[in-house]
Design a protein around this motif. Structure first.
Motif, PDB file in Angstrom:
ATOM      1  N   GLN A  45       0.755 -10.303  10.265  1.00 19.14           N
ATOM      2  CA  GLN A  45       1.143 -10.475   8.869  1.00 19.14           C
ATOM      3  C   GLN A  45      -0.068 -10.864   8.018  1.00 19.14           C
ATOM      4  O   GLN A  45      -0.230 -10.372   6.899  1.00 19.14           O
ATOM      5  CB  GLN A  45       2.241 -11.545   8.748  1.00 19.14           C
ATOM      6  N   VAL A  48      -2.165  -7.710   7.114  1.00 13.75           N
ATOM      7  CA  VAL A  48      -1.663  -6.874   6.024  1.00 13.75           C
ATOM      8  C   VAL A  48      -1.594  -7.640   4.703  1.00 13.75           C
ATOM      9  O   VAL A  48      -1.591  -7.030   3.634  1.00 13.75           O
ATOM     10  CB  VAL A  48      -0.310  -6.203   6.359  1.00 13.75           C
ATOM     11  N   ALA A  53       0.347  -6.772   0.948  1.00 11.83           N
ATOM     12  CA  ALA A  53       1.525  -6.038   1.418  1.00 11.83           C
ATOM     13  C   ALA A  53       2.806  -6.529   0.758  1.00 11.83           C
ATOM     14  O   ALA A  53       3.690  -5.735   0.446  1.00 11.83           O
ATOM     15  CB  ALA A  53       1.640  -6.147   2.934  1.00 11.83           C
ATOM     16  N   CYS A  57       5.881  -4.278  -0.881  1.00 18.29           N
ATOM     17  CA  CYS A  57       7.268  -4.349  -0.404  1.00 18.29           C
ATOM     18  C   CYS A  57       8.208  -4.728  -1.546  1.00 18.29           C
ATOM     19  O   CYS A  57       9.277  -4.131  -1.701  1.00 18.29           O
ATOM     20  CB  CYS A  57       7.388  -5.355   0.732  1.00 18.29           C
ATOM     21  N   THR A 118       5.927  -4.786  12.660  1.00 17.81           N
ATOM     22  CA  THR A 118       4.978  -3.737  13.058  1.00 17.81           C
ATOM     23  C   THR A 118       5.002  -2.522  12.150  1.00 17.81           C
ATOM     24  O   THR A 118       4.159  -1.637  12.297  1.00 17.81           O
ATOM     25  CB  THR A 118       5.228  -3.274  14.509  1.00 17.81           C
ATOM     26  N   ASN A 120       4.257  -0.536   8.885  1.00 18.02           N
ATOM     27  CA  ASN A 120       3.452  -0.488   7.664  1.00 18.02           C
ATOM     28  C   ASN A 120       3.653   0.876   7.032  1.00 18.02           C
ATOM     29  O   ASN A 120       3.394   1.893   7.660  1.00 18.02           O
ATOM     30  CB  ASN A 120       1.957  -0.666   7.962  1.00 18.02           C
ATOM     31  N   CYS A 121       4.095   0.893   5.779  1.00 21.56           N
ATOM     32  CA  CYS A 121       4.199   2.173   5.089  1.00 21.56           C
ATOM     33  C   CYS A 121       2.791   2.631   4.709  1.00 21.56           C
ATOM     34  O   CYS A 121       1.816   1.880   4.841  1.00 21.56           O
ATOM     35  CB  CYS A 121       5.090   2.057   3.860  1.00 21.56           C
ATOM     36  N   ILE A 124       0.532   0.533   2.402  1.00 20.80           N
ATOM     37  CA  ILE A 124      -0.162  -0.611   3.007  1.00 20.80           C
ATOM     38  C   ILE A 124      -1.255  -0.130   3.951  1.00 20.80           C
ATOM     39  O   ILE A 124      -2.416  -0.527   3.833  1.00 20.80           O
ATOM     40  CB  ILE A 124       0.845  -1.517   3.754  1.00 20.80           C
ATOM     41  N   GLU A 125      -0.888   0.721   4.886  1.00 14.78           N
ATOM     42  CA  GLU A 125      -1.845   1.132   5.913  1.00 14.78           C
ATOM     43  C   GLU A 125      -3.058   1.848   5.334  1.00 14.78           C
ATOM     44  O   GLU A 125      -4.181   1.672   5.822  1.00 14.78           O
ATOM     45  CB  GLU A 125      -1.156   2.003   6.960  1.00 14.78           C
TER      46      GLU A 125
END
Length: 166
Positions: A45, A48, A53, A57, A118, A120-121, A124-125
């Motif tokens: 966490q 990200v 992140a 979200c 785990t 990540n869209c 984010i990634e």
């Protein structure tokens, strides 16, 4: 009380009883694995969080959380038991993931289910440096192995699968 609330209470009762039946040696191993899992999830966490992140979200309204009721597993509840953390009360009438409140997830990052911590869209990634993406997926693999080891300590398979089932 709704059907899901009943299933939740029964699941918590079942997992608590299974945890209580573990031998001392197995419980010590479970407790070590659970503390390790919390630390790993918190690190994931934190990774990200460097690319904000949470704002991504919040911006999409938690679209990936719509079907979240099936993500919590008995292993996720065992982590609460093993660490002595206070268990949250799901919101089964919120129309989204029952673990999502208006202010965010009801679970601290270290206690979130595998799928939740785990995933990540692309928003984010794509912002993470390549070496951090690689590190994230290494940690995901280690976390998957911890889940496997924990499930194996419950020989009656009571820690397998989702906590709630239709």
């Amino acid at each position: 009380m709704t059907r899901y609330e009943e299933l939740w209470r029964e699941g918590v009762r079942r997992v608590t009883a299974g945890y209580a039946l573990l031998s001392r040696a197995d419980r010590e191993q479970v407790d070590r694995l659970c503390r390790s899992m919390v630390a790993r999830k918190e690190a994931m966490q934190a990774l990200v969080a460097r690319v904000d992140a949470a704002s991504h979200c919040a911006g999409c309204g938690g679209a990936c959380c719509v079907k979240g009721k099936y993500h919590v597993t008995p292993v996720d509840l065992v982590v609460y038991l093993a660490t002595g953390a206070e268990l949250f009360a799901p919101l089964f009438d919120n129309g989204l993931c029952p673990y999502l409140a208006p202010e965010g997830c009801l679970m601290p990052p270290g206690y979130r289910p595998f799928n939740c911590i785990t995933f990540n869209c692309e928003l984010i990634e794509d912002q993470l440096p390549e070496e951090e993406v690689a590190l994230f997926y290494l940690w995901e693999s280690e976390l998957r192995e911890s889940y496997r080891q924990l499930r194996a300590l419950f020989p009656d398979r009571s820690a397998d699968g989702p906590l709630l089932k239709d």
